[in-house]
Design a protein around this motif. Structure first.
Motif, PDB file in Angstrom:
ATOM      1  N   UNK A  43       0.799  -1.227   0.000  1.00  0.00           N
ATOM      2  CA  UNK A  43       0.000   0.000   0.000  1.00  0.00           C
ATOM      3  C   UNK A  43       0.829   1.273   0.000  1.00  0.00           C
ATOM      4  N   UNK A  44       2.146   1.166   0.214  1.00  0.00           N
ATOM      5  CA  UNK A  44       2.987   2.366   0.180  1.00  0.00           C
ATOM      6  C   UNK A  44       3.498   2.690  -1.214  1.00  0.00           C
ATOM      7  N   UNK A  45       3.229   1.809  -2.198  1.00  0.00           N
ATOM      8  CA  UNK A  45       3.635   2.097  -3.571  1.00  0.00           C
ATOM      9  C   UNK A  45       2.676   3.116  -4.179  1.00  0.00           C
ATOM     10  N   UNK A  46       3.231   4.180  -4.734  1.00  0.00           N
ATOM     11  CA  UNK A  46       2.406   5.237  -5.329  1.00  0.00           C
ATOM     12  C   UNK A  46       2.515   5.263  -6.852  1.00  0.00           C
ATOM     13  N   UNK A  47       3.378   4.439  -7.417  1.00  0.00           N
ATOM     14  CA  UNK A  47       3.543   4.359  -8.876  1.00  0.00           C
ATOM     15  C   UNK A  47       4.049   2.973  -9.248  1.00  0.00           C
ATOM     16  N   UNK A  48       3.898   2.658 -10.527  1.00  0.00           N
ATOM     17  CA  UNK A  48       4.294   1.347 -11.019  1.00  0.00           C
ATOM     18  C   UNK A  48       5.170   1.535 -12.248  1.00  0.00           C
ATOM     19  N   UNK A  49       6.077   0.593 -12.471  1.00  0.00           N
ATOM     20  CA  UNK A  49       7.034   0.676 -13.565  1.00  0.00           C
ATOM     21  C   UNK A  49       6.910  -0.540 -14.456  1.00  0.00           C
TER      22      UNK A  49
END
Length: 182
Positions: free
Chosen positions: A148-154
């Motif tokens: 839940x602390x991820x704010x973007x994806x690569x």
């Protein structure tokens, strides 16, 4: 309790930018306070000494409890291993331009809301011959969306958007953004 960077309860512990060197003299290497003294706490005085001596340093951004020999760890978490307690959402003003020879950013960029600002800061502090080692989770990895602390994806082409077309290593070319600012 609000643990988000900048949250009301987050910065209640000690936060400061050291205004003197280990000898007690004022800083002369561009290490002056920036008005955001609540987001930077330099805990390892050897870092200040190295910067004052114009010795390029090596940084490990978002290091957490992982200690890597020869690097200074920068993290927002208040851990004993952290050399610089800092919010990567804010400028790293305590670091002079061209003062860093290498930056590790392993599994940290996916946690940063303002990626452009952090990339600009990394570019600013890196010496001309410097290197950056970036590792991020691929969007298809179940753990990428689980945290839940991820704010973007690569994805496979994410960083190609930051490079001129002629430097993009893959067969599929993507539009470039930010090239003129670097």
């Amino acid at each position: 309790m609000d643990h988000r960077p900048g949250g009301p309860k987050y910065y209640q512990r000690r936060r400061r930018v050291r205004e003197t060197t280990t000898t007690g003299r004022p800083n002369t290497a561009g290490l002056q306070p920036t008005g955001r003294t609540d987001v930077v706490d330099v805990r390892n005085l050897q870092l200040l000494s190295d910067l004052e001596s114009c010795v390029p340093v090596r940084l490990n951004l978002g290091a957490g409890a992982l200690v890597e020999a020869g690097t200074y760890s920068v993290d927002i978490r208040d851990l004993p291993e952290t050399d610089v307690l800092a919010d990567l959402e804010a400028p790293l003003d305590m670091l002079p331009d061209s003062s860093v020879s290498h930056i590790n950013a392993h599994h940290v960029l996916e946690h940063v809301s303002d990626l452009d600002q952090l990339l600009d800061e990394m570019h600013r502090v890196l010496i001309a011959e410097g290197t950056i080692d970036i590792r991020v989770p691929h969007w298809a990895n179940p753990l990428a969306y689980s945290d839940p602390t991820h704010v973007r994806f690569f994805g496979l082409y994410s960083f190609c958007y930051l490079a001129p077309i002629e430097l993009q290593p893959l067969g599929r070319k993507v539009p470039t953004y930010r090239v003129s600012s670097l």
